[in-house]
Structure formats: structure tokens, C-alpha cells
Design a protein around this motif. Structure first.
Motif, PDB file in Angstrom:
ATOM      1  N   ILE A   1       0.865  -1.176   0.000  1.00  0.00           N
ATOM      2  CA  ILE A   1       0.000   0.000   0.000  1.00  0.00           C
ATOM      3  C   ILE A   1       0.901   1.226   0.000  1.00  0.00           C
ATOM      4  N   GLY A   2       1.146   1.738  -1.181  1.00  0.00           N
ATOM      5  CA  GLY A   2       2.030   2.885  -1.336  1.00  0.00           C
ATOM      6  C   GLY A   2       3.381   2.644  -0.695  1.00  0.00           C
ATOM      7  N   HIS A   3       3.810   3.625   0.073  1.00  0.00           N
ATOM      8  CA  HIS A   3       5.075   3.511   0.796  1.00  0.00           C
ATOM      9  C   HIS A   3       4.861   3.815   2.280  1.00  0.00           C
ATOM     10  N   LEU A   4       3.710   3.372   2.785  1.00  0.00           N
ATOM     11  CA  LEU A   4       3.382   3.617   4.186  1.00  0.00           C
ATOM     12  C   LEU A   4       4.398   2.943   5.101  1.00  0.00           C
ATOM     13  N   GLY A   5       4.703   3.601   6.203  1.00  0.00           N
ATOM     14  CA  GLY A   5       5.748   3.122   7.102  1.00  0.00           C
ATOM     15  C   GLY A   5       5.226   2.363   8.298  1.00  0.00           C
ATOM     16  N   PRO A   6       6.109   2.035   9.240  1.00  0.00           N
ATOM     17  CA  PRO A   6       5.767   1.193  10.390  1.00  0.00           C
ATOM     18  C   PRO A   6       4.796   1.832  11.382  1.00  0.00           C
ATOM     19  N   ASP A   7       4.500   3.139  11.217  1.00  0.00           N
ATOM     20  CA  ASP A   7       3.466   3.739  12.060  1.00  0.00           C
ATOM     21  C   ASP A   7       2.074   3.434  11.528  1.00  0.00           C
ATOM     22  N   CYS A   8       2.004   2.704  10.422  1.00  0.00           N
ATOM     23  CA  CYS A   8       0.733   2.265   9.839  1.00  0.00           C
ATOM     24  C   CYS A   8       0.597   0.754  10.043  1.00  0.00           C
ATOM     25  N   GLN A   9      -0.607   0.311  10.346  1.00  0.00           N
ATOM     26  CA  GLN A   9      -0.807  -1.077  10.734  1.00  0.00           C
ATOM     27  C   GLN A   9      -2.029  -1.672  10.045  1.00  0.00           C
ATOM     28  N   LEU A  10      -1.903  -2.946   9.680  1.00  0.00           N
ATOM     29  CA  LEU A  10      -3.017  -3.703   9.118  1.00  0.00           C
ATOM     30  C   LEU A  10      -3.503  -4.711  10.147  1.00  0.00           C
ATOM     31  N   PHE A  11      -4.830  -4.821  10.264  1.00  0.00           N
ATOM     32  CA  PHE A  11      -5.449  -5.784  11.168  1.00  0.00           C
ATOM     33  C   PHE A  11      -6.300  -6.749  10.348  1.00  0.00           C
ATOM     34  N   LEU A  12      -6.057  -8.026  10.507  1.00  0.00           N
ATOM     35  CA  LEU A  12      -6.782  -9.063   9.775  1.00  0.00           C
ATOM     36  C   LEU A  12      -7.559  -9.925  10.760  1.00  0.00           C
ATOM     37  N   THR A  13      -8.826 -10.143  10.473  1.00  0.00           N
ATOM     38  CA  THR A  13      -9.662 -11.008  11.296  1.00  0.00           C
ATOM     39  C   THR A  13     -10.398 -11.991  10.390  1.00  0.00           C
ATOM     40  N   TYR A  14     -10.359 -13.262  10.744  1.00  0.00           N
ATOM     41  CA  TYR A  14     -11.025 -14.290   9.948  1.00  0.00           C
ATOM     42  C   TYR A  14     -11.389 -15.465  10.853  1.00  0.00           C
ATOM     43  N   LEU A  15     -12.026 -16.457  10.286  1.00  0.00           N
ATOM     44  CA  LEU A  15     -12.424 -17.633  11.037  1.00  0.00           C
ATOM     45  C   LEU A  15     -11.611 -18.838  10.600  1.00  0.00           C
ATOM     46  N   SER A  16     -11.192 -19.642  11.566  1.00  0.00           N
ATOM     47  CA  SER A  16     -10.501 -20.885  11.273  1.00  0.00           C
ATOM     48  C   SER A  16     -10.964 -21.934  12.262  1.00  0.00           C
ATOM     49  N   ASN A  17     -11.503 -23.015  11.724  1.00  0.00           N
ATOM     50  CA  ASN A  17     -12.001 -24.103  12.574  1.00  0.00           C
ATOM     51  C   ASN A  17     -13.029 -23.592  13.576  1.00  0.00           C
ATOM     52  N   GLY A  18     -13.858 -22.657  13.124  1.00  0.00           N
ATOM     53  CA  GLY A  18     -14.918 -22.129  13.964  1.00  0.00           C
ATOM     54  C   GLY A  18     -14.482 -21.081  14.969  1.00  0.00           C
ATOM     55  N   LYS A  19     -13.206 -20.727  14.980  1.00  0.00           N
ATOM     56  CA  LYS A  19     -12.709 -19.750  15.941  1.00  0.00           C
ATOM     57  C   LYS A  19     -12.268 -18.476  15.217  1.00  0.00           C
ATOM     58  N   GLU A  20     -12.498 -17.333  15.861  1.00  0.00           N
ATOM     59  CA  GLU A  20     -12.058 -16.069  15.282  1.00  0.00           C
ATOM     60  C   GLU A  20     -10.560 -15.884  15.514  1.00  0.00           C
ATOM     61  N   ILE A  21      -9.853 -15.626  14.434  1.00  0.00           N
ATOM     62  CA  ILE A  21      -8.409 -15.406  14.493  1.00  0.00           C
ATOM     63  C   ILE A  21      -8.131 -13.941  14.166  1.00  0.00           C
ATOM     64  N   SER A  22      -7.324 -13.291  14.986  1.00  0.00           N
ATOM     65  CA  SER A  22      -6.927 -11.909  14.742  1.00  0.00           C
ATOM     66  C   SER A  22      -5.415 -11.836  14.588  1.00  0.00           C
ATOM     67  N   ASP A  23      -4.965 -11.079  13.611  1.00  0.00           N
ATOM     68  CA  ASP A  23      -3.539 -10.920  13.353  1.00  0.00           C
ATOM     69  C   ASP A  23      -3.289  -9.475  12.930  1.00  0.00           C
ATOM     70  N   SER A  24      -2.064  -9.028  13.052  1.00  0.00           N
ATOM     71  CA  SER A  24      -1.744  -7.661  12.651  1.00  0.00           C
ATOM     72  C   SER A  24      -0.285  -7.571  12.223  1.00  0.00           C
ATOM     73  N   VAL A  25      -0.002  -6.619  11.344  1.00  0.00           N
ATOM     74  CA  VAL A  25       1.372  -6.364  10.904  1.00  0.00           C
ATOM     75  C   VAL A  25       1.566  -4.872  10.739  1.00  0.00           C
ATOM     76  N   HIS A  26       2.820  -4.420  10.934  1.00  0.00           N
ATOM     77  CA  HIS A  26       3.198  -3.053  10.624  1.00  0.00           C
ATOM     78  C   HIS A  26       3.753  -3.020   9.203  1.00  0.00           C
ATOM     79  N   LEU A  27       3.378  -2.014   8.451  1.00  0.00           N
ATOM     80  CA  LEU A  27       3.855  -1.904   7.077  1.00  0.00           C
ATOM     81  C   LEU A  27       5.298  -1.435   7.047  1.00  0.00           C
ATOM     82  N   GLN A  28       6.048  -1.973   6.103  1.00  0.00           N
ATOM     83  CA  GLN A  28       7.435  -1.593   5.899  1.00  0.00           C
ATOM     84  C   GLN A  28       7.584  -1.125   4.454  1.00  0.00           C
ATOM     85  N   ASP A  29       7.701   0.197   4.285  1.00  0.00           N
ATOM     86  CA  ASP A  29       7.720   0.780   2.941  1.00  0.00           C
ATOM     87  C   ASP A  29       6.502   0.318   2.145  1.00  0.00           C
TER      88      ASP A  29
END
Length: 226
Positions: A27-55
């Protein structure tokens, strides 16, 4: 909020064996002060994950035992308090999914497998109807307050919206009729039936492939129709 979005918009899982997935992109050149949050279901359970963007680059990895509805949200120092959220709804499916954008998720290009392609096709069919509904809403909210209380004006707005709803429901039926092997047809029929038994939805459900009807969501929708 994420659980509510799942419940209202994407109550979908499709049975399969545990398989890996990768979601990556830039996503452009957004830096580590920007964050993506992913939420989905696996085996009936809600999974949450996140990462900081690097460039602007990011990558999520995981496993799913079934195709899952998912929410991806971007936060930046500029949009953390903004509404609407910079977020997209899509499907986690096996293999590699890629997303490329300039500075936003909403305007990003998403490349994925057949489930997401079919979902994008359904959205594309609905787009002109959604634009018309937004226009009707703008007409209503931009009208003087006195006019909004006039029965003739209210009736005109209601009639216009009713027409778009009929067009919208026809899109759902047409999609399901032409995509008997797609789990997105279950989504379309769910949105068409709107939580109530319906004979047209039932007829089209019967024409779906055995794999789709025997999926978790296919079975749940069948119970609704009874």
C-alpha cells in the motif's frame, strides 16, 4: 465491531481440509506507524492478526480448514479516528492473495482465487444499484426539512427505493442461477431471502451443486428455508 460485521455481512464458512494461505501486498510507501489488522475464522474460531507496514509492504500467513469471510483494516496516524473505516471485506481462501494500493484499502486492487473473483463479480453487478440508492439517500437528506415531512415527497422517495430493491433482488437471483458451483451463490440467496423462508430462493437452492448444498453455509441456509 469486527464480530458484528461478520455476523451481519459475511456469515460464511465452506468445509475443507486444513490448508495454508498467504495474504501479501503493498500500500504505497506507508511506514511502520501504519498497521493492518486481519480477522477471519478458522475451525470455527475467530483469528486476529496484525502487521506493521514496511515501505508499504506487508504479509500475513496462516492456515484455514474452510473458506472464511475476513475483514482487513488499515490504520494510519491520519485515519485512526476517521469514519468510515478504511477496511475491506473479502474471503480467505487457499493459496496466495495479493493486494496493491496507493494509500488506501478501499481503492486497492485485490487479486485472489475463484471465491473472491465471484464475490467481486457479484459486487460489480450490484454497483449501479448501490449508486442509485446512494443518490436517493442524498436527495432525501439534501431536501429542506419541511419537504421531508410532506407525504408526497416521502412516497416518491419510498417508491424510488422500492424499485432499486427489486432490481437488487433480481441480481441475487440471476447470480445464483448462473453460478450453481459457487459458494457466493449462497451469499446471494441469503441476501435475497433476508432471513426469511422464500420459495424462489428455495427453487434456486435446489439447483446448486451438491458440494455447495452440503457446505456448512449451504446446510444452514437450507434450515432457514424450511
Amino acid at each position: 465491531m469486527k464480530q458484528l460485521l461478520f455476523a451481519l455481512l459475511f456469515p460464511l464458512t465452506v468445509g475443507a481440509q486444513q490448508t495454508p494461505f498467504v495474504l501479501k501486498g503493498q500500500i504505497g510507501h506507508l511506514g511502520p506507524d501504519c498497521q493492518l489488522f486481519l480477522t477471519y475464522l478458522s475451525n470455527g474460531k475467530e483469528i486476529s492478526d496484525s502487521v506493521h507496514l514496511q515501505d508499504g509492504k506487508f504479509e500475513f500467513k496462516g492456515t484455514i480448514n474452510e473458506v472464511s469471510d475476513a475483514l482487513l483494516m488499515l490504520t494510519t496516524p491520519q485515519n485512526m479516528a476517521a469514519l468510515p473505516l478504511d477496511a475491506i471485506l473479502f474471503y480467505i481462501e487457499k493459496g496466495t492473495m495479493e493486494l496493491t494500493g496507493r494509500d488506501s484499502l478501499i481503492t486497492a486492487t485485490f487479486t485472489a482465487g475463484p471465491v473472491n473473483q465471484e464475490y467481486q463479480e457479484l459486487k460489480a453487478r450490484l454497483k449501479p444499484i448501490r449508486e442509485k440508492q446512494k443518490s436517493i439517500y442524498r436527495d432525501y437528506t439534501s431536501a429542506p426539512l419541511e419537504a421531508r415531512h410532506l407525504p408526497a415527497f416521502q412516497s416518491s422517495i419510498a417508491d424510488e427505493y422500492t424499485i432499486t430493491r427489486k432490481d437488487e433482488k433480481q441480481v441475487y437471483l440471476s447470480f445464483a442461477a448462473t453460478h450453481p458451483n459457487s459458494i457466493i451463490s449462497i451469499v446471494a440467496l441469503q441476501w435475497y431471502a433476508n432471513g426469511a423462508p422464500d420459495t424462489k430462493a428455495d427453487s434456486l437452492y435446489q439447483l446448486l451443486s451438491p458440494v455447495i448444498k452440503s457446505s456448512t453455509q449451504g446446510k444452514a441456509f437450507r434450515k432457514l428455508l424450511k
